[in-house]
Design a protein around this motif. Structure first.
Motif, PDB file in Angstrom:
ATOM      1  N   MET A 157       0.842  -1.200   0.000  1.00 46.51           N
ATOM      2  CA  MET A 157       0.000   0.000   0.000  1.00 46.51           C
ATOM      3  C   MET A 157       0.874   1.246   0.000  1.00 46.51           C
ATOM      4  O   MET A 157       1.774   1.369   0.807  1.00 46.51           O
ATOM      5  CB  MET A 157      -0.888  -0.002   1.240  1.00 46.51           C
ATOM      6  CG  MET A 157      -1.993   1.011   1.179  1.00 46.51           C
ATOM      7  SD  MET A 157      -2.986   1.036   2.689  1.00 46.51           S
ATOM      8  CE  MET A 157      -2.106   2.221   3.668  1.00 46.51           C
ATOM      9  N   THR A 158       0.615   2.154  -0.947  1.00 48.31           N
ATOM     10  CA  THR A 158       1.379   3.386  -1.072  1.00 48.31           C
ATOM     11  C   THR A 158       0.417   4.561  -1.070  1.00 48.31           C
ATOM     12  O   THR A 158      -0.597   4.513  -1.742  1.00 48.31           O
ATOM     13  CB  THR A 158       2.123   3.415  -2.426  1.00 48.31           C
ATOM     14  OG1 THR A 158       2.616   2.112  -2.691  1.00 48.31           O
ATOM     15  CG2 THR A 158       3.242   4.415  -2.418  1.00 48.31           C
ATOM     16  N   THR A 159       0.764   5.605  -0.298  1.00 52.74           N
ATOM     17  CA  THR A 159      -0.068   6.803  -0.339  1.00 52.74           C
ATOM     18  C   THR A 159       0.285   7.571  -1.602  1.00 52.74           C
ATOM     19  O   THR A 159       1.458   7.884  -1.832  1.00 52.74           O
ATOM     20  CB  THR A 159       0.184   7.666   0.908  1.00 52.74           C
ATOM     21  OG1 THR A 159       0.020   6.823   2.051  1.00 52.74           O
ATOM     22  CG2 THR A 159      -0.818   8.799   0.992  1.00 52.74           C
ATOM     23  N   GLY A 169     -14.272  17.758 -10.190  1.00 53.78           N
ATOM     24  CA  GLY A 169     -13.448  16.835  -9.413  1.00 53.78           C
ATOM     25  C   GLY A 169     -12.562  17.526  -8.400  1.00 53.78           C
ATOM     26  O   GLY A 169     -12.656  18.741  -8.195  1.00 53.78           O
ATOM     27  N   PRO A 170     -11.675  16.775  -7.765  1.00 48.64           N
ATOM     28  CA  PRO A 170     -10.810  17.304  -6.717  1.00 48.64           C
ATOM     29  C   PRO A 170      -9.504  17.905  -7.261  1.00 48.64           C
ATOM     30  O   PRO A 170      -9.184  17.735  -8.435  1.00 48.64           O
ATOM     31  CB  PRO A 170     -10.500  16.056  -5.892  1.00 48.64           C
ATOM     32  CG  PRO A 170     -10.518  14.946  -6.889  1.00 48.64           C
ATOM     33  CD  PRO A 170     -11.509  15.318  -7.951  1.00 48.64           C
ATOM     34  N   HIS A 171      -8.796  18.600  -6.382  1.00 50.58           N
ATOM     35  CA  HIS A 171      -7.401  18.970  -6.637  1.00 50.58           C
ATOM     36  C   HIS A 171      -6.552  18.072  -5.743  1.00 50.58           C
ATOM     37  O   HIS A 171      -6.815  17.978  -4.545  1.00 50.58           O
ATOM     38  CB  HIS A 171      -7.145  20.440  -6.279  1.00 50.58           C
ATOM     39  CG  HIS A 171      -7.932  21.385  -7.130  1.00 50.58           C
ATOM     40  ND1 HIS A 171      -7.890  22.745  -6.961  1.00 50.58           N
ATOM     41  CD2 HIS A 171      -8.774  21.151  -8.163  1.00 50.58           C
ATOM     42  CE1 HIS A 171      -8.687  23.314  -7.855  1.00 50.58           C
ATOM     43  NE2 HIS A 171      -9.235  22.375  -8.582  1.00 50.58           N
ATOM     44  N   LEU A 172      -5.565  17.439  -6.347  1.00 51.75           N
ATOM     45  CA  LEU A 172      -4.779  16.448  -5.615  1.00 51.75           C
ATOM     46  C   LEU A 172      -3.295  16.739  -5.755  1.00 51.75           C
ATOM     47  O   LEU A 172      -2.837  17.103  -6.848  1.00 51.75           O
ATOM     48  CB  LEU A 172      -5.051  15.045  -6.186  1.00 51.75           C
ATOM     49  CG  LEU A 172      -6.510  14.597  -6.275  1.00 51.75           C
ATOM     50  CD1 LEU A 172      -6.633  13.350  -7.154  1.00 51.75           C
ATOM     51  CD2 LEU A 172      -7.058  14.312  -4.884  1.00 51.75           C
ATOM     52  N   ARG A 173      -2.561  16.575  -4.657  1.00 52.14           N
ATOM     53  CA  ARG A 173      -1.094  16.609  -4.760  1.00 52.14           C
ATOM     54  C   ARG A 173      -0.623  15.167  -4.882  1.00 52.14           C
ATOM     55  O   ARG A 173      -1.025  14.301  -4.100  1.00 52.14           O
ATOM     56  CB  ARG A 173      -0.480  17.269  -3.528  1.00 52.14           C
ATOM     57  CG  ARG A 173       1.037  17.438  -3.629  1.00 52.14           C
ATOM     58  CD  ARG A 173       1.622  18.166  -2.424  1.00 52.14           C
ATOM     59  NE  ARG A 173       0.906  19.411  -2.137  1.00 52.14           N
ATOM     60  CZ  ARG A 173       1.035  20.546  -2.831  1.00 52.14           C
ATOM     61  NH1 ARG A 173       1.854  20.598  -3.864  1.00 52.14           N
ATOM     62  NH2 ARG A 173       0.357  21.621  -2.494  1.00 52.14           N
ATOM     63  N   VAL A 174       0.200  14.897  -5.880  1.00 51.53           N
ATOM     64  CA  VAL A 174       0.664  13.534  -6.126  1.00 51.53           C
ATOM     65  C   VAL A 174       1.868  13.249  -5.225  1.00 51.53           C
ATOM     66  O   VAL A 174       2.813  14.046  -5.178  1.00 51.53           O
ATOM     67  CB  VAL A 174       1.041  13.353  -7.621  1.00 51.53           C
ATOM     68  CG1 VAL A 174       1.537  11.933  -7.875  1.00 51.53           C
ATOM     69  CG2 VAL A 174      -0.148  13.679  -8.513  1.00 51.53           C
ATOM     70  N   LEU A 175       1.814  12.134  -4.502  1.00 50.49           N
ATOM     71  CA  LEU A 175       2.883  11.805  -3.555  1.00 50.49           C
ATOM     72  C   LEU A 175       3.789  10.682  -4.061  1.00 50.49           C
ATOM     73  O   LEU A 175       4.824  10.402  -3.461  1.00 50.49           O
ATOM     74  CB  LEU A 175       2.276  11.405  -2.208  1.00 50.49           C
ATOM     75  CG  LEU A 175       1.320  12.441  -1.586  1.00 50.49           C
ATOM     76  CD1 LEU A 175       0.695  11.896  -0.317  1.00 50.49           C
ATOM     77  CD2 LEU A 175       2.045  13.750  -1.306  1.00 50.49           C
ATOM     78  N   ASP A 176       3.357  10.026  -5.156  1.00 55.22           N
ATOM     79  CA  ASP A 176       4.175   8.929  -5.681  1.00 55.22           C
ATOM     80  C   ASP A 176       3.802   8.696  -7.149  1.00 55.22           C
ATOM     81  O   ASP A 176       2.650   8.880  -7.524  1.00 55.22           O
ATOM     82  CB  ASP A 176       3.907   7.653  -4.866  1.00 55.22           C
ATOM     83  CG  ASP A 176       4.945   6.585  -5.125  1.00 55.22           C
ATOM     84  OD1 ASP A 176       6.149   6.923  -5.120  1.00 55.22           O
ATOM     85  OD2 ASP A 176       4.557   5.429  -5.346  1.00 55.22           O
ATOM     86  N   GLU A 177       4.788   8.310  -7.928  1.00 57.38           N
ATOM     87  CA  GLU A 177       4.548   8.111  -9.372  1.00 57.38           C
ATOM     88  C   GLU A 177       3.464   7.061  -9.618  1.00 57.38           C
ATOM     89  O   GLU A 177       3.475   5.980  -8.995  1.00 57.38           O
ATOM     90  CB  GLU A 177       5.843   7.668 -10.052  1.00 57.38           C
ATOM     91  CG  GLU A 177       5.694   7.587 -11.562  1.00 57.38           C
ATOM     92  CD  GLU A 177       6.993   7.196 -12.261  1.00 57.38           C
ATOM     93  OE1 GLU A 177       7.374   7.901 -13.207  1.00 57.38           O
ATOM     94  OE2 GLU A 177       7.611   6.185 -11.855  1.00 57.38           O
TER      95      GLU A 177
END
Lengths: 325, 232
Positions: A1-3, A62-70
């Motif tokens: 599991m990866t955030t 939709g949402p605004h998301l910060r990407v934490l992993d590729e």
């Protein structure tokens, strides 16, 4: 599991959904799941997930998301304007995003519900056999509620794609929705108005949600002496119930029993269309027999199998085949 | 009233409704649950779920794998076979309830409406067991029949937006239990400390439709003790 994401802004109504929760209908637990099963399934297939994987269902925007992993993303369903770091991105195809990127999914230009799939599927606990959010029962998804600012979203196990994928011929959503429907189960209460129902033009009202799509239009009259209601019986998505005020409601996924009479039932392959209807859109019902409905189901299953084969092809290959984009 | 032969109706292209009779009738309801149990024991190919109601059940099926004609034959076959089978005896599930006070804000209304004391309401509510006619409206919400006439009480004029999980209510001639916190318009007379619904359990609900429920009165101290034990 990866955030993989941190939620900067949640959008008007974004929930975690999957193919639905069918195992506890007899215990009053609603089916839940994606309102547009077609768009949900294609989103999953684009990023290489199984049909059981969970996605984000986005309503109007939709949402605004910060990407934490590729990770690989796909946005399907409603034609939502979306971007990565301010650069606009296409719907119905995969897009690779990396750590630190900002994904913004904006307003839908057409359609109502968008689906954002991520490699491995949105990872939330399985509750009663499903990850989908049931808002009325506050079950599943993220604490049974819509996304909130500050939520962190994890993904399940899954390999990133070797090449991008796209759906060559995505659906187009107009402002007129035609729904094929089988009369019943209580059509005898409406014998005199059945033809009118199938000729009438209805409008989707803003009082529509995941429980049901409420329609305005001509009042559907019941037969003289027909009961106002029935002893509660199991209800299914697609049932068009007519309360005493004569305003039809197309039931969606958050209801298991009801005591209102049902004039007709939208066939299951057309539920994706009602999921994409927006307030003000026109809805018409086309009468089909049960045999015709089942033929449509088999045809839809064949088309899905064909789409699966296309999705497995990389974009470069689709371009060489000259398939429409 | 039980029909001599069940009636079949289409609920769209994936649902087959089977009506066994009319109205809120214990013999019809028992038939529904007997047939539901028989079907659930060995789901026919292509059947995704069997959902019981008051006097009907709905078979949810995949039209690419089966159809109404095959399902009708299957159900009628079970119908004929079932006389020879012993119906599974209904379970009676005991549910402790702390009546009145903060747990049962409407018990005074129920008592006053019938010229009873709160103790008499508790006595009448706990002296019999109730069949579970149906489960629905919200996950695990059970509709129980057979409430003593002296306790029949109309619903609230305006439903509450939040009824705590475990609340026991009365609406007209029915009584029932809220397994989850939801909105609700029933008159709330008490609360059970048992968790009626635990998603993590293999069998997440304490009861199923067709079972019987018997309430027993407990004190606030007992409520607290059970609540602590049940969370553990």
């Amino acid at each position: 599991m990866t955030t993989v994401f941190a939620v900067i802004a949640p959008g008007p109504l974004t929930t975690v959904q999957d193919a639905g929760r069918g195992r506890f209908l007899h215990m009053g637990v609603p089916l839940s799941g994606a309102l547009d099963p077609f768009a949900c399934r294609v989103a999953n297939r684009l990023v290489g997930n199984s049909d059981e994987a969970a996605v984000l269902e986005m309503t109007f925007a939709g949402p605004h998301l910060r990407v934490l992993d590729e990770v690989d993303l796909a946005v399907t369903g409603a034609d939502m304007v979306w971007s990565v770091n301010g650069v606009s991105a296409p719907c119905w195809r995969t897009v690779r995003v990396g750590r630190g990127d900002v994904v913004r999914v904006g307003q839908a230009r057409s359609g109502c519900r968008g689906y954002l799939a991520v490699t491995g599927g949105v990872d939330v606990p399985v509750v009663l056999g499903s990850r989908s959010t049931c808002l009325s029962g506050r079950l599943g998804g993220i604490e049974g509620r819509p996304l909130r600012k500050g939520d962190r979203i994890a993904r399940g196990a899954g390999e990133l794609l070797k090449r991008a994928r796209r759906l060559p011929d995505p659906p187009v959503y107009g402002r007129t929705v035609r729904l094929r429907a089988v009369p019943g189960p209580q059509d005898e209460c409406f014998q005199g108005s059945l033809n009118l129902f199938f000729e009438a033009v209805f409008q989707v009202t803003p009082r529509s949600d995941r429980m049901g799509c409420r329609l305005n239009g001509p009042v559907v009259q019941r037969e003289e002496g027909a009961p106002q209601g029935i002893v509660s019986e199991p209800s299914l998505p697609g049932n068009v119930q007519v309360p005493p005020d004569g305003r039809p409601i197309v039931l969606l996924v958050e209801q298991t029993m009801g005591g209102y009479t049902k004039i007709a039932t939208v066939i299951s392959p057309d539920l994706s269309r009602i999921a994409q209807a927006r307030p003000g859109d026109t809805v018409r019902f086309d009468r089909v027999t049960i045999e015709e409905a089942h033929a449509v189901c088999r045809e839809a299953a064949r088309r899905l199998a064909g789409i699966d084969a296309l999705l497995a092809l990389p974009v470069s290959c689709l371009e060489r085949l000259g398939l429409p984009f | 009233m039980l029909y001599e032969t069940p009636r079949f109706r289409f609920s769209g292209d994936r649902g087959l409704l089977i009506e066994y009779g009319e109205g809120v009738d214990l013999s019809v309801n028992e038939k529904v649950h007997r047939m539901t149990a028989l079907l659930q024991r060995a789901l026919p190919d292509g059947v995704e779920a069997v959902i019981p109601g008051y006097c009907s059940m709905c078979i949810l099926y995949d039209p690419c794998r089966t159809g109404p004609a095959a399902l009708e034959r299957h159900v009628l076959g079970l119908e004929n076979a079932q006389d020879r089978r012993e119906a599974a005896p209904a379970r009676t599930v005991r549910i402790p309830v702390c009546y009145g006070g903060e747990f049962g804000p409407d018990i005074g209304f129920v008592a006053a409406g019938h010229g009873l004391s709160e103790e008499e309401v508790i006595l009448l509510h706990t002296e019999r067991s109730y069949p579970i006619y149906a489960i629905g409206f919200a996950p695990g919400f059970c509709y129980l029949g057979g409430l003593d006439e002296r306790l029949h009480t109309p619903r609230l004029e305006t439903p509450r937006t939040r009824v705590p999980a475990g609340s026991i209510g009365i609406a007209d001639d029915q009584t029932g239990a809220y397994a989850l916190e939801t909105p609700g318009g029933w008159r709330i007379i008490g609360r059970t400390p048992l968790r009626l619904f635990v998603p993590e359990r293999p069998d997440p609900f304490l009861y199923r439709a067709g079972d019987r429920i018997r309430f027993s009165p407990i004190s606030q101290e007992k409520f607290d003790a059970i609540a602590v034990g049940d969370q553990a």
